[in-house]
Design an enzyme around this catalytic site. Structure first.
Site, PDB file in Angstrom:
ATOM      1  N   SER A  18      29.596  -3.640   1.594  1.00 20.56           N
ATOM      2  CA  SER A  18      28.416  -4.508   1.675  1.00 20.56           C
ATOM      3  C   SER A  18      27.987  -4.926   0.255  1.00 20.56           C
ATOM      4  CB  SER A  18      27.303  -3.749   2.413  1.00 20.56           C
ATOM      5  OG  SER A  18      26.264  -4.589   2.765  1.00 20.56           O
TER       6      SER A  18
ATOM      7  N   ARG B  15      12.846  -3.450   7.402  1.00 18.00           N
ATOM      8  CA  ARG B  15      13.994  -2.595   7.713  1.00 18.00           C
ATOM      9  C   ARG B  15      14.371  -2.705   9.183  1.00 18.00           C
ATOM     10  NH1 ARG B  15      18.405  -0.551   5.214  1.00 18.00           N
ATOM     11  NH2 ARG B  15      19.102   1.399   6.134  1.00 18.00           N
TER      12      ARG B  15
ATOM     13  N   ASP C 222      31.315  -7.025  12.846  1.00 20.02           N
ATOM     14  CA  ASP C 222      30.281  -7.234  11.830  1.00 20.02           C
ATOM     15  C   ASP C 222      29.829  -8.689  11.875  1.00 20.02           C
ATOM     16  OD1 ASP C 222      30.132  -6.515   8.202  1.00 20.02           O
ATOM     17  OD2 ASP C 222      28.734  -7.583   9.536  1.00 20.02           O
TER      18      ASP C 222
ATOM     19  N   HIS D 112      28.260  -4.094  11.238  1.00 20.95           N
ATOM     20  CA  HIS D 112      28.322  -4.000   9.777  1.00 20.95           C
ATOM     21  C   HIS D 112      28.346  -2.553   9.289  1.00 20.95           C
ATOM     22  CE1 HIS D 112      27.730  -5.103   5.639  1.00 20.95           C
ATOM     23  NE2 HIS D 112      26.592  -4.453   5.580  1.00 20.95           N
ATOM     24  N   ASP D 113      27.547  -1.696   9.859  1.00 16.66           N
ATOM     25  CA  ASP D 113      27.501  -0.299   9.395  1.00 16.66           C
ATOM     26  C   ASP D 113      28.753   0.465   9.785  1.00 16.66           C
ATOM     27  OD1 ASP D 113      24.003   0.830   9.269  1.00 16.66           O
ATOM     28  OD2 ASP D 113      25.297  -0.186   7.835  1.00 16.66           O
TER      29      ASP D 113
END
Ligand SMILES: CC(=O)SCCNC(=O)CCNC(=O)[C@H](O)C(C)(C)COP(=O)(O)OP(=O)(O)OC[C@H]1O[C@@H](n2cnc3c(N)ncnc32)[C@H](O)[C@@H]1OP(=O)(O)O
Ligand SMILES: N[C@@H](CCO)C(=O)O
Length: 487
Positions: A151, A220, A314, A347-348
Site C-alpha cells: 500500500s 477510519r 483489492d 486490500h488488506d
C-alpha cells in the site's frame, strides 16, 4: 512456508544528525526516526527495509511486552519466513509525519515547545524515503538487499527505486500504485473533512487529551471499508444483527458490520493522531510517478529487480494499477516479476495472506537455486567408454543426457540420446566422436531463473551442475517445468 517469530522486541529511536530538506523547500531539524531491527546484524547486501502503510509503524514483527498482538507483519518476518531473519537484517521504521515515535505533527516543535500541529511541514512519500535513506546511512548501512512495502509502503518501495537507484537490489511493491487515483484522493478528502469538521480539531491545535477522535473515527470507519472486499464482508458480516453496543440510531440492534466498523474506529483513535492522518493521507494523494509524463518516465532511472504483487479483490488498489507498473518496467527492459494474489480479503489481503506472501516474496528474495531441485546422483560415463555403454546407461537410469568425465572425474563433455541416435545412423563407435566437448554447465548456487535462461538461449534441455570441476548434479528442463507446475 512456516517459520518462527523474532520474539520480544523493542522500538528504538535515532535522531538524524542532519536536518531534512523537504520536497516543499521546508527544512525539518531534530528528526527522530523510530525503528525496529530484527535478525542478523546489518552487513553489506544483507539488509531489508520494510515500509509500512498508512496506519502502520516500526513495530512490524515480534511482540512488545504486554501486547496481545504481534507486529503488523509478523506472519512474513521471522526465522524461515519470507523476510528470513536467520539470513537477513530486517529493519522497519515509522515514517516521518507519523505518530508512532518518528517526528510528526504531534511531536514537540523545538521552537515553540508545543506540538507542531499544523505548523508541521507538508511531507511527501519522497520525503519519507529521504528520511529513511538518511537514517540508514547514519547507521552505516549503504546498500539494501531489498525494500519491501504494501500500500503506501509499496509507494515508498517504488520511490526508493527511482530516488536511490542501485541502493536496493530488490524492490517489492504490494497492493500499490505509481500514483494516487482520483478515487484515492476522494476517499482521503472525505476522511480529512471528517477530522477538520470535528469541533475538537481546532485548526489542528487541539490539546492531546482532547483530540478530534470522533472525526478521526469516522475517517477510519470509511477508510476501513476500502480495505475489505464485498466478498469478505458478505462472509464476515452478512446481514447479521447483533445487540446494539452504543449509539445505534435508537434501535435495539445493529448490523454486525456497523458494530465492526465502530470498533475499528474506536480502536484506531487509541493509536493514531488526527493531524498525522491529515498529513499522511495528503502525502499519499500527492504521490505521482507519472507527473513527468508517464509511469515509464517516472521509473526510468530505477536500477533493481522488481516483484510486483496485487490482490485480486483489492478495489482500493485494483490489480490494474500494479499491471501499469509492470508494463512500465517491462517497457524499460527492467527485471520484473508479477503475480496477482488470489484473495477474498480485499486490500488488506497483503496483511492476511501470509502463506501466499511468504511463498511469493520468499521465492523472490531468496530464489530457488539449482541445488534445490537438481538430480544429486546423476549417472555419468567415462570418456573412454563406448557409445553402446552410454546407451545402456541411459536406458538403465532412464535419462537422456550423460555428463562425460575424464579419468580424474572432471567434466569433459556431454552426450545425449539424440547424439546416440545420430551415432547409430552414422556408424560411430567412440563417445569422443559424438559428444559435445564445449559443455554448458551451472553451479549449484545459480538461481533457477539463470539456469532457465541458459537452457532457453542455447535451446538445450539439460545442464551438468559443476563444483570445482566435478559434476555434483544434473538439472533438466523437465525438473524446471515441474517446479513451475507446482507453483
Ligand atoms: C499495513 C500497515 O502498515 S500497518 C496497519 C495494519 N493494521 C491495521 O490496519 C489495524 C486495523 N486493521 C485491521 O485490523 C485489519 O483488518 C487487519 C488486516 C490488520 C486485521 O484483520 P483481521 O485479522 O481480519 O481482524 P479484523 O479486521 O476482523 O478485526 C478484528 C477485531 O475486530 C473485532 N470485531 C470483529 N467483528 C466485530 C463485530 N461484529 N463487532 C465489533 N467488533 C468486531 C474483533 O473483536 C477484533 O478486535 P481486536 O481489534 O481487539 O482484535
Ligand atoms: N489497513 C492498512 C492498510 C491501508 O492501506 C493500514 O491501515 O495501514
Amino acid at each position: 512456508m512456516t517459520g518462527g517469530s523474532v520474539g520480544d522486541v523493542v522500538t528504538r529511536y535515532h535522531t538524524l544528525r542532519s536536518p531534512l530538506h523537504l520536497e516543499s523547500g521546508a527544512v525539518l531539524g531534530n528528526v527522530v526516526i523510530a525503528y525496529e531491527q530484527y535478525g542478523c546484524s546489518p552487513a553489506p547486501g544483507n539488509t531489508i527495509l520494510v515500509c509500512h502503510a498508512l496506519s502502520g509503524d516500526a513495530h512490524a514483527a515480534g511482540m512488545h511486552k504486554g501486547d496481545k498482538h504481534p507486529g503488523w507483519w509478523d506472519g512474513v518476518i521471522g526465522p524461515g519466513k519470507a523476510l528470513d531473519t536467520d539470513r537477513y537484517c530486517v529493519i522497519a521504521t515509522n515514517v516521518i509525519g507519523g505518530c508512532k515515535g518518528s517526528t510528526g505533527p504531534a511531536s514537540i516543535n523545538p521552537e515553540t515547545k508545543l506540538p507542531y500541529g499544523p505548523d508541521f511541514p507538508v511531507i511527501t512519500i519522497r520525503d519519507m524515503v529521504a528520511a529513511q535513506h538518511s537514517f540508514l546511512t547514519e547507521l552505516g548501512i549503504h546498500d539494501l538487499y531489498a525494500v519491501v512495502g504494501g500500500s503506501m509502503g509499496g509507494m515508498q518501495s517504488l520511490q526508493w527505486s527511482v530516488e536511490y537507484p542501485g541502493f536496493a537490489r530488490r524492490i517489492v511493491v504490494i497492493a500499490a500504485a505509481g500514483y494516487s487515483t482520483p478515487m484515492h484522493i476522494a476517499f482521503g478528502a472525505v476522511g480529512r473533512a471528517a477530522i477538520m469538521t470535528d469541533p475538537a480539531w481546532k485548526g489542528g491545535r487541539y490539546p492531546m487529551d482532547e483530540k478530534p477522535d470522533h472525526g478521526l473515527s469516522l475517517a477510519r470507519m470509511m477508510a476501513h471499508i476500502t480495505y475489505l472486499s464485498d466478498q469478505s464482508m458478505h462472509k464476515k458480516f452478512g446481514r447479521r444483527l447483533q445487540e446494539k453496543t452504543e449509539y445505534g440510531y435508537g434501535f435495539e440492534t445493529e448490523f454486525s458490520v456497523e458494530s465492526y466498523l465502530k470498533h475499528q474506529g474506536r480502536s484506531f483513535v487509541q493509536r493514531f493522531d488526527p493531524n498525522s492522518y491529515l498529513y499522511i493521507t495528503k502525502a499519499i494523494d500527492y504521490y505521482d510517478l507519472t507527473r513527468n509524463g508517464s509511469l515509464a518516465e517516472g521509473l526510468e532511472g530505477a536500477d533493481a529487480k522488481f516483484l510486483i504483487l496485487s490482490v485480486s479483490t483489492d478495489w482500493l488498489y485494483p490489480p490494474y494499477l500494479s499491471e501499469e507498473i509492470v508494463m512500465a518496467l517491462n517497457s524499460l527492459g527492467k527485471d520484473v516479476q508479477y503475480t496477482e494474489v488470489m484473495s477474498g480479503f480485499g486490500h488488506d489481503g497483503f496483511l492476511l495472506e501470509d502463506d501466499q506472501m511468504n511463498y511469493l516474496i520468499g521465492r523472490f528474495l531468496t530464489p530457488l537455486t539449482v541445488e534445490d531441485i537438481m538430480n544429486r546422483d546423476p549417472p555419468t560415463i567415462c570418456g573412454c567408454a563406448t557409445i553402446r555403454a552410454a546407451a545402456a546407461t541411459m536406458i538403465e537410469r532412464e535419462v537422456n543426457h550423460l555428463p562425460v568425465l575424464h579419468t580424474d572425474g572432471t567434466l569433459c563433455g556431454i552426450v545425449t540420446s539424440w547424439d546416440i541416435a545420430k551415432a547409430v545412423a552414422g556408424e560411430h563407435v567412440k563417445l569422443d566422436e559424438i559428444m559435445t566437448k564445449d559443455v554448458l554447465s551451472v553451479s549449484s548456487n545459480d538461481t533457477l531463473r539463470d539456469a532457465a535462461r541458459i537452457l532457453d538461449q542455447h535451446h538445450i534441455s539439460a545442464l551438468p551442475v559443476v563444483t570445482g570441476g566435478k559434476v555434483v548434479g544434473m538439472l533438466t528442463s523437465e525438473q524446471l517445468s515441474n517446479i513451475v507446475e507446482r507453483r
